[in-house]
Write a protein that holds these residues in place. Sequence first.
Motif, PDB file in Angstrom:
ATOM      1  N   HIS A   1      46.235  57.724  39.142  1.00 34.64           N
ATOM      2  CA  HIS A   1      46.605  56.186  39.480  1.00 34.64           C
ATOM      3  C   HIS A   1      47.694  56.727  38.437  1.00 34.64           C
ATOM      4  CE1 HIS A   1      42.825  55.041  40.896  1.00 34.64           C
ATOM      5  NE2 HIS A   1      42.252  55.406  39.534  1.00 34.64           N
ATOM      6  N   GLY A   2      48.229  57.767  38.301  1.00 38.71           N
ATOM      7  CA  GLY A   2      49.543  57.524  37.522  1.00 38.71           C
ATOM      8  C   GLY A   2      48.843  57.263  36.486  1.00 38.71           C
ATOM      9  N   VAL A   3      48.149  57.386  35.514  1.00 37.75           N
ATOM     10  CA  VAL A   3      47.697  57.267  34.055  1.00 37.75           C
ATOM     11  C   VAL A   3      48.631  59.188  32.779  1.00 37.75           C
ATOM     12  CG1 VAL A   3      46.809  56.458  32.151  1.00 37.75           C
ATOM     13  CG2 VAL A   3      46.273  55.835  34.344  1.00 37.75           C
ATOM     14  N   ASP A   4      49.271  59.124  31.936  1.00 38.35           N
ATOM     15  CA  ASP A   4      49.241  59.732  31.683  1.00 38.35           C
ATOM     16  C   ASP A   4      47.957  60.493  30.139  1.00 38.35           C
ATOM     17  OD1 ASP A   4      51.695  59.852  31.745  1.00 38.35           O
ATOM     18  OD2 ASP A   4      52.268  59.240  30.109  1.00 38.35           O
ATOM     19  N   ILE A   5      47.018  61.256  31.176  1.00 35.73           N
ATOM     20  CA  ILE A   5      46.113  61.171  30.802  1.00 35.73           C
ATOM     21  C   ILE A   5      45.465  62.845  29.461  1.00 35.73           C
ATOM     22  CG2 ILE A   5      44.505  62.847  32.103  1.00 35.73           C
ATOM     23  CD1 ILE A   5      43.796  59.267  31.266  1.00 35.73           C
ATOM     24  N   GLU A   6      46.282  63.787  30.028  1.00 31.93           N
ATOM     25  CA  GLU A   6      46.377  64.265  28.777  1.00 31.93           C
ATOM     26  C   GLU A   6      47.914  64.646  28.610  1.00 31.93           C
ATOM     27  OE1 GLU A   6      44.471  67.914  29.679  1.00 31.93           O
ATOM     28  OE2 GLU A   6      44.525  68.758  27.034  1.00 31.93           O
ATOM     29  N   ALA A   7      48.542  65.918  27.284  1.00 31.06           N
ATOM     30  CA  ALA A   7      50.081  65.561  27.032  1.00 31.06           C
ATOM     31  C   ALA A   7      50.140  66.643  25.843  1.00 31.06           C
ATOM     32  CB  ALA A   7      50.661  64.138  26.936  1.00 31.06           C
ATOM     33  N   HIS A   8      50.107  67.927  26.195  1.00 30.79           N
ATOM     34  CA  HIS A   8      51.264  68.440  24.822  1.00 30.79           C
ATOM     35  C   HIS A   8      53.120  68.503  24.758  1.00 30.79           C
ATOM     36  CE1 HIS A   8      47.064  71.684  24.790  1.00 30.79           C
ATOM     37  NE2 HIS A   8      47.602  70.866  26.280  1.00 30.79           N
ATOM     38  N   ILE A   9      52.680  68.138  23.158  1.00 30.91           N
ATOM     39  CA  ILE A   9      54.518  67.652  23.488  1.00 30.91           C
ATOM     40  C   ILE A   9      54.698  68.640  22.220  1.00 30.91           C
ATOM     41  CG2 ILE A   9      55.993  65.915  22.386  1.00 30.91           C
ATOM     42  CD1 ILE A   9      52.956  64.388  23.827  1.00 30.91           C
ATOM     43  N   GLU A  10      56.137  69.196  21.910  1.00 30.40           N
ATOM     44  CA  GLU A  10      56.545  70.093  21.682  1.00 30.40           C
ATOM     45  C   GLU A  10      57.703  69.537  21.202  1.00 30.40           C
ATOM     46  OE1 GLU A  10      54.654  73.147  20.775  1.00 30.40           O
ATOM     47  OE2 GLU A  10      53.755  73.791  22.784  1.00 30.40           O
ATOM     48  N   LEU A  11      58.309  69.254  19.651  1.00 30.28           N
ATOM     49  CA  LEU A  11      58.881  69.115  18.274  1.00 30.28           C
ATOM     50  C   LEU A  11      59.638  70.097  17.672  1.00 30.28           C
ATOM     51  CD1 LEU A  11      56.386  66.682  18.437  1.00 30.28           C
ATOM     52  CD2 LEU A  11      58.597  65.381  18.990  1.00 30.28           C
ATOM     53  N   VAL A  12      60.716  69.383  17.336  1.00 26.14           N
ATOM     54  CA  VAL A  12      61.067  70.153  15.931  1.00 26.14           C
ATOM     55  C   VAL A  12      61.449  69.668  15.142  1.00 26.14           C
ATOM     56  CG1 VAL A  12      63.204  70.955  17.175  1.00 26.14           C
ATOM     57  CG2 VAL A  12      61.972  72.567  15.622  1.00 26.14           C
TER      58      VAL A  12
END
Length: 278
Positions: A204-215
């Motif tokens: 359905h286009g829902v963001d269901i999981e995410a890995h986000i790298e930040l600094v």
Amino acid sequence: MNIRVGIIGMGVISRFYVEALINKLKSPVLSAVCDLNVDRMKRFADMEIPCYVDYKELLLREDIDAVVINVPNDKHFEICRTALLAGKHVCCEKPMTLTLDEAEELVRVSRETGFTMFTAFHRRYNVHFVKALEKLSSVDEIAAVHLHYLEKIEEHAGEDRWYLQPERCGGGCIADNGPNAFDTLAFFLGHMTVQNVDIKRNEHGVDIEAHIELVTDSNIEVHVHLDWDYPNGEKKDVRILLKDGREIYADMLAGFNEFKSSLYHEYEEILLDFKSKI
Ligand SMILES: NC(=O)c1ccc[n+]([C@@H]2O[C@H](COP(=O)([O-])OP(=O)(O)OC[C@H]3O[C@@H](n4cnc5c(N)ncnc54)[C@H](O)[C@@H]3O)[C@@H](O)[C@H]2O)c1
């Protein structure tokens, strides 16, 4: 100063505000409620607290100093803006808005009117997180930070399925849980820049999981894992790895065995912090 507050949106999260306002705090005082669904206000009508279906009518009350906005994410902007222009201080659930332009407009209206625009980021007040930060002498000690924010979204949603409609929620786990995760980190790490994002979407286009790298601006690597399809209840923790090999760990749900029970103390702190900024 005794702050009189109205709550707009009496769904799942309202009970944490209500508990703090009615049973814990002398001020703010719960002075009105509003919801499209009158059944959700019956308890308050019985307590002779004024109830409204139209939030604009609540905003007309001169004896209300501030409002808590606790409606689906896509309604935040319109109601926050109208409330500020009506002369009310605003405490809004996260995410403040669904776009940066809308957020900047609220900041502008808040500055112009002189009324506070406050976002309810509850995890920064979590007792385990606060205690973990006390063990940290300086951000310069940190080598890397890992944060997990994992849950099964259906267990957190109310009757209305707006969470699972990207246009109402803002996308999914990044727009909805992300603000709490990123605020918890930015609260002690300061400004961060996104390096890489890996998003899994459902049919359905829902963001269901995410890995986000930040600094961070001082080059600390930060990894955030968000999951809305976590099968094992909830996991919300922060692991701070130090340059000398030690680590500081905060399980934000430790000891809170009843579902969502950590929110009681966190929402009490939201209201106290909001009051201090009025
Ligand atoms: N559920 C959670 O775990 C959780 C946790 C932290 C923050 N939040 C945030 O809290 C906010 C509310 O979430 P929720 O889970 O309580 O949602 P919910 O769907 O349970 O409740 C929303 C309520 O708002 C009412 N409403 C909708 N439009 C309205 C309008 N125009 N005027 C008056 N009332 C209106 C609905 O009738 C409903 O009772 C959201 O922004 C969400 O991101 C939720």
